[in-house]
Design an enzyme around this catalytic site. Structure first.
Site, PDB file in Angstrom:
ATOM      1  N   ASP A  90      14.032 -27.152  42.292  1.00  0.00           N
ATOM      2  CA  ASP A  90      13.443 -25.977  41.637  1.00  0.00           C
ATOM      3  C   ASP A  90      12.062 -26.334  41.086  1.00  0.00           C
ATOM      4  OD1 ASP A  90      15.510 -24.081  41.945  1.00  0.00           O
ATOM      5  OD2 ASP A  90      16.585 -24.860  40.216  1.00  0.00           O
ATOM      6  N   GLU A 120      23.507 -18.520  47.311  1.00  0.00           N
ATOM      7  CA  GLU A 120      22.597 -18.178  46.224  1.00  0.00           C
ATOM      8  C   GLU A 120      21.957 -16.817  46.493  1.00  0.00           C
ATOM      9  OE1 GLU A 120      19.769 -21.063  44.924  1.00  0.00           O
ATOM     10  OE2 GLU A 120      21.251 -22.682  44.816  1.00  0.00           O
ATOM     11  N   HIS A 161      17.441 -16.478  40.493  1.00  0.00           N
ATOM     12  CA  HIS A 161      18.358 -16.909  41.538  1.00  0.00           C
ATOM     13  C   HIS A 161      19.649 -17.362  40.893  1.00  0.00           C
ATOM     14  CE1 HIS A 161      16.562 -20.893  40.541  1.00  0.00           C
ATOM     15  NE2 HIS A 161      17.589 -21.464  41.136  1.00  0.00           N
ATOM     16  N   HIS A 213      23.037 -20.072  40.707  1.00  0.00           N
ATOM     17  CA  HIS A 213      23.537 -21.423  40.980  1.00  0.00           C
ATOM     18  C   HIS A 213      25.055 -21.333  41.125  1.00  0.00           C
ATOM     19  CE1 HIS A 213      20.056 -24.221  39.404  1.00  0.00           C
ATOM     20  NE2 HIS A 213      19.735 -23.533  40.492  1.00  0.00           N
TER      21      HIS A 213
END
Lengths: 141, 96
Positions: A98, A23, A85, A87
């Protein structure tokens, strides 16, 4: 609503693909208009400080990174609007992890990276009661 | 003694948009508790839900006294000088 320009869109994809299969993460810098709308004007990539063996599904931005980002935001005369970010091989939808680690107000932009190729980008905000993430409309400038 | 707490952008909607709040407290923990009592809507974001009061802070809320993380000092028992400054600084985490 949050607006992002073509440069930010390209950078989000580039960052997600660069970090794959791990990530990526970073800070969204920009301004807030009178109605609360956010306009992202630059991205500040942050080295993922999550444990190396967990970075395929976790990211971490330390408080020291946050302080440095705040200084950079002030230098650019901008605010921290949220965080992004990726995934890897997972939809651009926030996880329970999250949500547990989020704060209201901030935008959480997620870019899905499937088989190393960046795809869908979505943005989310935590409700003030911490109850849920709500999708935030992205205006592509 | 009066100390100043600097509130991050994300939490200012619970402090009447104020970025700096002056509270009474001799330690970081006392000052933050006073802040939470003055602005009760902050509690759910500052304290772990099952920790009771004054409780433990959420793992992603870091506290700096005069630019030093209290994790490297005496935690919430870290003394704060009169007129001193406390910063609430989020750490950000997430993932699939």
């Amino acid at each position: 609503m949050i607006s992002l320009g073509p440069g930010e869109r390209a950078a989000l994809g580039r960052e997600g693909e660069r970090a794959y299969p791990n990530e990526c993460c970073g800070v969204l810098l920009g301004g807030i208009d009178d109605s609360g709308g956010k306009a992202v004007e630059s991205l500040l990539p942050i080295n993922n400080k999550g444990a190396p063996e967990e970075q395929y599904h976790r990211f971490a931005i330390t408080s020291e990174d946050y302080l440095a980002a705040e200084k950079e935001a002030r230098r650019q005369n901008r605010d921290i609007l949220g965080f992004y970010h990726s995934h890897p091989d997972h939809p651009a939808v926030p996880s329970a992890f999250d949500k547990d680690n989020a704060l209201p107000f901030y935008s959480y932009v997620i870019v899905s990276v499937e088989n190393g190729k960046a795809g869908v980008i979505r943005s989310w905000e935590l409700t003030a009661d911490r109850g849920e993430f709500k999708e935030e409309e992205i205006l592509w400038r | 003694m009066a100390v100043t707490i600097l509130v991050p952008t994300a939490l200012r909607s619970f402090t009447e948009r104020k970025s700096e709040i002056t509270v009474e407290g001799a330690t970081a923990g006392e000052a933050i508790k006073a802040l939470a009592e003055a602005y009760p809507d902050l509690k759910v974001h500052l304290y772990q839900e099952d920790s009771g009061e004054p409780g433990e802070l959420r793992s992603f809320i870091n506290v700096f006294v005069e630019e030093t993380n209290i994790k490297n000092l005496q935690g919430l028992d870290t003394p704060v000088a009169a007129g001193g400054t406390i910063m609430l600084v989020p750490a950000i985490a997430g993932g699939v």
